[in-house]
Design an enzyme around this catalytic site. Structure first.
Site, PDB file in Angstrom:
ATOM      1  N   ASP A  39      11.540  33.672  -7.383  1.00  0.00           N
ATOM      2  CA  ASP A  39      12.173  32.579  -8.106  1.00  0.00           C
ATOM      3  C   ASP A  39      11.664  31.269  -7.492  1.00  0.00           C
ATOM      4  OD1 ASP A  39      14.039  31.370  -9.817  1.00  0.00           O
ATOM      5  OD2 ASP A  39      15.651  31.518  -8.385  1.00  0.00           O
ATOM      6  N   THR A  40      12.392  30.681  -6.544  1.00  0.00           N
ATOM      7  CA  THR A  40      11.907  29.463  -5.881  1.00  0.00           C
ATOM      8  C   THR A  40      10.736  29.762  -4.940  1.00  0.00           C
ATOM      9  OG1 THR A  40      13.409  29.728  -4.007  1.00  0.00           O
ATOM     10  CG2 THR A  40      14.218  28.445  -5.884  1.00  0.00           C
ATOM     11  N   GLY A  41      10.670  30.992  -4.454  1.00  0.00           N
ATOM     12  CA  GLY A  41       9.618  31.375  -3.509  1.00  0.00           C
ATOM     13  C   GLY A  41      10.066  31.240  -2.060  1.00  0.00           C
TER      14      GLY A  41
ATOM     15  N   GLU B 282       8.442  43.041  -3.645  1.00  0.00           N
ATOM     16  CA  GLU B 282       9.649  42.259  -3.984  1.00  0.00           C
ATOM     17  C   GLU B 282      10.040  42.530  -5.442  1.00  0.00           C
ATOM     18  OE1 GLU B 282      12.280  40.906  -3.356  1.00  0.00           O
ATOM     19  OE2 GLU B 282      12.072  38.805  -2.788  1.00  0.00           O
ATOM     20  N   ASP B 283      11.319  42.366  -5.745  1.00  0.00           N
ATOM     21  CA  ASP B 283      11.765  42.550  -7.122  1.00  0.00           C
ATOM     22  C   ASP B 283      11.441  41.340  -7.992  1.00  0.00           C
ATOM     23  OD1 ASP B 283      13.521  40.951  -5.703  1.00  0.00           O
ATOM     24  OD2 ASP B 283      15.348  41.944  -6.377  1.00  0.00           O
TER      25      ASP B 283
ATOM     26  N   GLY C 121      17.251  44.447  -3.783  1.00  0.00           N
ATOM     27  CA  GLY C 121      16.779  44.385  -5.166  1.00  0.00           C
ATOM     28  C   GLY C 121      15.549  45.211  -5.502  1.00  0.00           C
TER      29      GLY C 121
ATOM     30  N   LYS D  20       9.344  34.343 -11.849  1.00  0.00           N
ATOM     31  CA  LYS D  20       9.844  33.185 -12.617  1.00  0.00           C
ATOM     32  C   LYS D  20       9.053  31.972 -12.144  1.00  0.00           C
ATOM     33  CE  LYS D  20      14.716  34.302 -12.789  1.00  0.00           C
ATOM     34  NZ  LYS D  20      16.034  33.769 -12.398  1.00  0.00           N
TER      35      LYS D  20
ATOM     36  N   THR E 112      12.424  32.816  -0.292  1.00  0.00           N
ATOM     37  CA  THR E 112      12.592  34.094   0.428  1.00  0.00           C
ATOM     38  C   THR E 112      11.244  34.651   0.864  1.00  0.00           C
ATOM     39  OG1 THR E 112      14.478  34.563  -1.016  1.00  0.00           O
ATOM     40  CG2 THR E 112      13.615  36.409   0.274  1.00  0.00           C
ATOM     41  N   LEU E 113      10.334  34.748  -0.089  1.00  0.00           N
ATOM     42  CA  LEU E 113       9.035  35.348   0.216  1.00  0.00           C
ATOM     43  C   LEU E 113       8.251  34.532   1.226  1.00  0.00           C
ATOM     44  CD1 LEU E 113       7.174  36.830  -2.834  1.00  0.00           C
ATOM     45  CD2 LEU E 113       7.768  37.897  -0.678  1.00  0.00           C
TER      46      LEU E 113
HETATM   47  P1  5GP Z   1      13.812  32.939  -4.208  1.00  0.00           P
HETATM   48  O1  5GP Z   1      13.914  32.845  -2.720  1.00  0.00           O
HETATM   49  O2  5GP Z   1      12.396  33.189  -4.697  1.00  0.00           O
HETATM   50  O3  5GP Z   1      14.438  31.750  -4.885  1.00  0.00           O
HETATM   51  O4  5GP Z   1      14.742  34.120  -4.676  1.00  0.00           O
HETATM   52  C1  5GP Z   1      14.361  35.424  -4.613  1.00  0.00           C
HETATM   53  C2  5GP Z   1      15.590  36.316  -4.671  1.00  0.00           C
HETATM   54  O5  5GP Z   1      16.583  35.739  -5.515  1.00  0.00           O
HETATM   55  C3  5GP Z   1      15.268  37.656  -5.272  1.00  0.00           C
HETATM   56  O6  5GP Z   1      14.885  38.569  -4.298  1.00  0.00           O
HETATM   57  C4  5GP Z   1      16.583  38.015  -5.922  1.00  0.00           C
HETATM   58  O7  5GP Z   1      17.422  38.635  -4.991  1.00  0.00           O
HETATM   59  C5  5GP Z   1      17.203  36.707  -6.314  1.00  0.00           C
HETATM   60  N1  5GP Z   1      16.968  36.366  -7.717  1.00  0.00           N
HETATM   61  C6  5GP Z   1      16.187  35.392  -8.226  1.00  0.00           C
HETATM   62  N2  5GP Z   1      16.223  35.372  -9.565  1.00  0.00           N
HETATM   63  C7  5GP Z   1      17.043  36.382  -9.926  1.00  0.00           C
HETATM   64  C8  5GP Z   1      17.464  36.902 -11.210  1.00  0.00           C
HETATM   65  O8  5GP Z   1      17.087  36.449 -12.300  1.00  0.00           O
HETATM   66  N3  5GP Z   1      18.298  37.979 -11.153  1.00  0.00           N
HETATM   67  C9  5GP Z   1      18.736  38.517  -9.994  1.00  0.00           C
HETATM   68  N4  5GP Z   1      19.550  39.564 -10.086  1.00  0.00           N
HETATM   69  N5  5GP Z   1      18.356  38.076  -8.787  1.00  0.00           N
HETATM   70  C10 5GP Z   1      17.514  37.014  -8.757  1.00  0.00           C
END
Ligand code: 5GP
Length: 173
Positions: A99-101, A95-96, A41, A127, A103-104
């Site tokens: 969201d939940t955090g 990072e792109d 991403g 987010k 992954t990071l």
């Molecule tokens: P987290 O682990 O923070 O929940 O998710 C992070 C990853 O979820 C991002 O690197 C991305 O790949 C994916 N992601 C989260 N929200 C979005 C969104 O609104 N659009 C897209 N395309 N990917 C998202």
């Protein structure tokens, strides 16, 4: 699928990238910067951002995914680990979207285990209201509401990454 109206335009994206790169350039003067992009991403944001940073740097990538279509699985697949030496480097993880955090947070802990001199995190989109794990983020492009977005590297089912702007994804029946 509707991708008609940009949620963030090309111009807004470019302006924000210049602003972020200015801050990063000032903060990393005289440091040993290794910019690490999280694929897939962040590939477009990463390449735009590093070209605007005005201090010497090296680059590497991690391939990570925790998403299956538009839903988070919470499970992270880490395909590659960083191949550059981490110890004693100033790491900037790029990072792109956060969201939940989850992954990071996972990647951050892995990198910290290798004892970098410093570790900072830059994300293009945040987010914040969706956060489940508290991860320190040093550079944020835009805080956005809880909507699924595509474009500028972000996908739905590996599509729409090539849109030059960010759009809100809407599934059509
Ligand atoms: P987290 O682990 O923070 O929940 O998710 C992070 C990853 O979820 C991002 O690197 C991305 O790949 C994916 N992601 C989260 N929200 C979005 C969104 O609104 N659009 C897209 N395309 N990917 C998202």
């Amino acid at each position: 699928m509707v991708v008609g109206t940009p949620f963030l335009t090309v111009e807004q994206i470019q302006n924000k990238n210049r602003e972020l790169a200015d801050r990063i350039s000032a903060d990393y003067r005289g440091k040993n910067l290794l910019a690490v992009g999280i694929l897939k991403g962040a590939f477009i944001f990463f390449s735009d951002l590093v070209r605007l940073i005005r201090v010497p740097l090296m680059i590497d990538f991690i391939i990570a995914s925790s998403y299956l279509k538009a839903e988070t699985s919470g499970e992270i697949k880490l395909h590659y680990s960083v191949r550059e030496e981490i110890a004693d480097r100033d790491i900037l993880l790029i990072e792109d979207i956060v969201d939940t955090g989850i992954t990071l947070n996972y990647l951050r802990e892995r990198i910290l285990n290798e004892q970098p001199r410093s570790l900072r995190i830059c994300t293009f989109l945040d987010k914040k209201e969706r956060r489940e794990v508290d991860v320190p983020i040093d550079y944020v492009g835009f805080e956005i509401p809880n909507k699924f977005v595509v474009g500028y590297g972000l996908d739905y089912d590996n599509k729409y990454r090539n849109l030059p702007y960010i759009s809100v994804f809407k599934k059509t029946a």
